[in-house]
Design a protein around this motif. Structure first.
Motif, PDB file in Angstrom:
ATOM      1  N   HIS A 139       0.984  -1.235   0.121  1.00  0.00           N
ATOM      2  CA  HIS A 139       0.075  -0.169   0.040  1.00  0.00           C
ATOM      3  C   HIS A 139       0.828   1.307  -0.003  1.00  0.00           C
ATOM      4  N   VAL A 140       2.274   1.368   0.694  1.00  0.00           N
ATOM      5  CA  VAL A 140       2.880   2.501   0.649  1.00  0.00           C
ATOM      6  C   VAL A 140       4.194   2.654  -0.488  1.00  0.00           C
ATOM      7  N   GLU A 154       7.922   0.659   4.435  1.00  0.00           N
ATOM      8  CA  GLU A 154       7.341  -0.825   3.889  1.00  0.00           C
ATOM      9  C   GLU A 154       7.030  -1.646   4.799  1.00  0.00           C
ATOM     10  N   MET A 155       8.084  -2.029   5.964  1.00  0.00           N
ATOM     11  CA  MET A 155       8.156  -2.784   6.759  1.00  0.00           C
ATOM     12  C   MET A 155       6.756  -2.756   7.882  1.00  0.00           C
ATOM     13  N   ARG A 156       6.506  -1.568   8.092  1.00  0.00           N
ATOM     14  CA  ARG A 156       5.498  -1.284   9.078  1.00  0.00           C
ATOM     15  C   ARG A 156       4.036  -1.593   8.526  1.00  0.00           C
ATOM     16  N   GLY A 161      -0.848  -6.661   9.747  1.00  0.00           N
ATOM     17  CA  GLY A 161      -1.766  -7.878  10.172  1.00  0.00           C
ATOM     18  C   GLY A 161      -1.257  -8.520  11.336  1.00  0.00           C
ATOM     19  N   ASN A 162      -0.435  -8.012  11.880  1.00  0.00           N
ATOM     20  CA  ASN A 162       0.134  -8.681  13.285  1.00  0.00           C
ATOM     21  C   ASN A 162       0.242  -7.662  14.606  1.00  0.00           C
ATOM     22  N   ILE A 163      -0.825  -7.878  15.459  1.00  0.00           N
ATOM     23  CA  ILE A 163      -1.083  -6.737  16.584  1.00  0.00           C
ATOM     24  C   ILE A 163      -0.244  -7.040  17.550  1.00  0.00           C
ATOM     25  N   CYS A 164       0.204  -6.275  18.282  1.00  0.00           N
ATOM     26  CA  CYS A 164       1.122  -6.321  19.504  1.00  0.00           C
ATOM     27  C   CYS A 164       0.572  -5.462  20.707  1.00  0.00           C
ATOM     28  N   ARG A 165      -0.116  -6.069  21.569  1.00  0.00           N
ATOM     29  CA  ARG A 165      -0.839  -5.141  22.778  1.00  0.00           C
ATOM     30  C   ARG A 165       0.154  -4.622  23.475  1.00  0.00           C
ATOM     31  N   GLY A 167       2.864  -3.259  22.367  1.00  0.00           N
ATOM     32  CA  GLY A 167       3.559  -2.126  21.715  1.00  0.00           C
ATOM     33  C   GLY A 167       4.863  -2.142  21.335  1.00  0.00           C
ATOM     34  N   ALA A 168       5.378  -3.238  20.897  1.00  0.00           N
ATOM     35  CA  ALA A 168       6.767  -3.314  20.641  1.00  0.00           C
ATOM     36  C   ALA A 168       7.092  -2.920  19.406  1.00  0.00           C
ATOM     37  N   TYR A 169       6.336  -2.444  18.665  1.00  0.00           N
ATOM     38  CA  TYR A 169       6.379  -2.107  17.137  1.00  0.00           C
ATOM     39  C   TYR A 169       7.640  -1.581  16.944  1.00  0.00           C
ATOM     40  N   SER A 170       8.119  -0.740  17.275  1.00  0.00           N
ATOM     41  CA  SER A 170       9.220   0.196  17.012  1.00  0.00           C
ATOM     42  C   SER A 170      10.354  -0.929  17.151  1.00  0.00           C
TER      43      SER A 170
END
Lengths: 184, 317
Positions: A139-140, A154-156, A161-165, A167-170
């Motif tokens: 999409h980006v 791109e990676m974000r 489709g993978n949620i992390c409650r 919040g370890a995303y970065s």
């Protein structure tokens, strides 16, 4: 359809069927209730509990596994659909004494807190880098005719489709960037 | 999930016969929507016919310079196809705007056209829903309707068609190819494929029992610049509040379709003709018959702004 929903259940036992597929290089021969999802076959019948059940509706990504080289939600797939397939779970990517580079990078960058979503995150992350390498757009993506690059954006996008409650995303993005070769 | 028997069909003919010969059977392709609905007992087939071995997984060039997309081509494979990226980029953009990577790997071209509404009252089996349970009423009419349809709805149902791919296909004048249970085939313009709810919201589309989508045909490339702008509550992995698919030619003429606003991809040919006059004129024609609720009236203004953004981008390119 709803009229069918109101039909009383029949007394006969629910149908079962045999199914065979390969999990982490090992052949699995199972006889299952046809309703069994790939996720439940892995966890409840093959005792491979690394793959997690989160929402069970394809919304969280905790159940992500790699089938024939592509990541899918194992909760939204019947085991019967996978006759002859090659399934890779988190256990197949690497074990504590022999970590996959992505697993090692998650440890190094603190790509998790509680760890429940982590097997799905890692299966997805490994596949995302392959999808970028295979030049699949997202999409980006700006120019659809140029080579895809493993940028942070791109990676974000591809990991949405993978949620992390927790919040370890970065930190997950950092781990992926390291495996991708620090190009992000 | 209710118990069911499972069969893998070796050919399209075998599949349509198997589903068409009884009234409680369903086709299974990727399963990403169907299994979700089966778990909630919104869909309760007693027999499943898996069509993955029917060979419908190819994208072929057609004689008139278009493409024939097999019903089992995955969303990922279709969006990544070099011909689609080059000649039909609105389709690549639309597909990549929807779902997640995992879902797009599994979801198919045919199945995606059949994706059922995401109206939360359809999903909640404790609520009245004429689409799920005909005659039970519509809890959405007096409920939370922010996400729901502003046009094409009826007093029986205000659900939207949720997908993105079909909105991109609609501006490409796609045609759906099917096979019926008796083995005969037919072609249905995508414009006529999804139904407006009227008095029968339980019928999402015009397919008959046992009729299977075998392919989607795209006419020869339309040229021009292609856009798919999707507005949603988060930046990724969410259904559209409003989406705009557009093909704009150098002279400012073109085609435009809207997603997230109606029970089907929404395109009004008279609105296409107003593209040269700007977004306001297009929206006035495309949404002339709108019946929004107080909660979703904003979608019409949002559609106008999204389209204005597309037209500005087309001019500046």
């Amino acid at each position: 359809m709803s009229s069918r929903a109101q039909t009383p259940a029949k007394a006969s036992p629910p149908p079962t069927m045999p199914v065979s597929f390969t999990v982490n290089g090992k052949k699995a021969d199972l006889k299952l209730d046809t309703r069994t999802t790939l996720l439940d076959a892995l966890r409840e019948h093959l005792k491979l509990t690394g793959t997690k059940k989160g929402c069970d509706h394809g919304q969280c990504g905790a159940c992500t596994v790699i089938v024939n080289g592509e990541r899918i939600n194992s909760c939204l797939s019947l085991a019967m659909q996978h006759q002859g397939d090659e399934v890779t779970t988190i256990e197949g990517l690497g074990m504590p004494d022999d970590l996959h580079p992505m697993q090692a990078a998650f440890v190094k960058h603190d790509g998790y807190q509680c760890g429940y979503c982590t097997p799905g995150q890692i299966c997805s992350a490994v596949s995302v880098l392959k999808e970028i390498e295979a030049n699949i757009p997202s999409h980006v993506t700006g120019d659809l005719t140029s080579r895809m690059r493993p940028t942070n954006m791109e990676m974000r996008e591809r990991m949405s489709g993978n949620i992390c409650r927790c919040g370890a995303y970065s930190n997950i993005a950092d781990a992926m960037a390291e495996v991708a070769g620090g190009k992000a | 999930m209710r118990p069911f028997t499972y069969q893998r069909a070796g050919s399209v003919a075998e599949a349509v016969k198997a589903v068409g010969s009884r009234d409680d059977a369903m086709f299974l392709a990727g399963g990403t929507n169907l299994l979700d609905l089966m778990k909630l007992q919104i869909e309760t087939p007693a027999h499943i016919v898996d069509i993955q071995d029917t060979g419908l997984d190819k994208i072929e060039k057609t004689k008139d310079g278009g493409l024939r997309i097999g019903a089992l081509v995955s969303n990922t494979a279709l969006s990544a196809d070099e011909r689609v990226r080059k000649d039909y980029p609105v389709l690549t953009r639309a597909i990549q705007a929807g779902a997640s990577g995992q879902l797009r790997n599994k979801a198919t071209t045919g199945g995606n056209l059949l994706q059922r509404t995401r109206c939360s009252y359809f999903y909640d089996t404790n609520m009245a829903c004429n689409k799920r349970d005909p005659g039970s009423g519509c809890a959405a009419l007096q409920g939370y309707s922010r996400q729901l349809a502003v046009i094409g709805s009826s007093d029986k149902c205000i659900a939207t068609y949720p997908g993105d791919m079909a909105v991109g296909m609609r501006v490409l004048d796609a045609v759906v190819e099917t096979m019926k249970a008796d083995g005969s085939t037919r072609s249905i313009a995508l414009a006529d494929f999804h139904r407006l709810p009227g008095d029968h919201p339980e019928q999402d589309n015009v397919l008959e029992t046992g009729e299977l989508i075998t392919a989607v045909w795209l006419p020869k490339p339309p040229g021009g610049r292609h856009f798919y702008h999707k507005v949603r509550d988060r930046a990724s992995y969410a259904f559209a509040l409003v989406s705009v698919a557009a093909v704009i030619q150098d002279d400012g003429s073109g085609r435009v379709a809207f997603g997230g606003v109606a029970p089907k991809p929404w395109r009004v040919e008279a609105a296409d003709a107003a593209l040269g006059q700007g977004a306001k004129a297009v929206i006035a024609r495309a949404f002339a018959d709108a019946r929004p609720t107080e909660e979703n009236r904003f979608k019409i203004a949002l559609a106008e702004r999204a389209l204005a953004g597309v037209l500005a981008e087309a001019r500046n390119a």
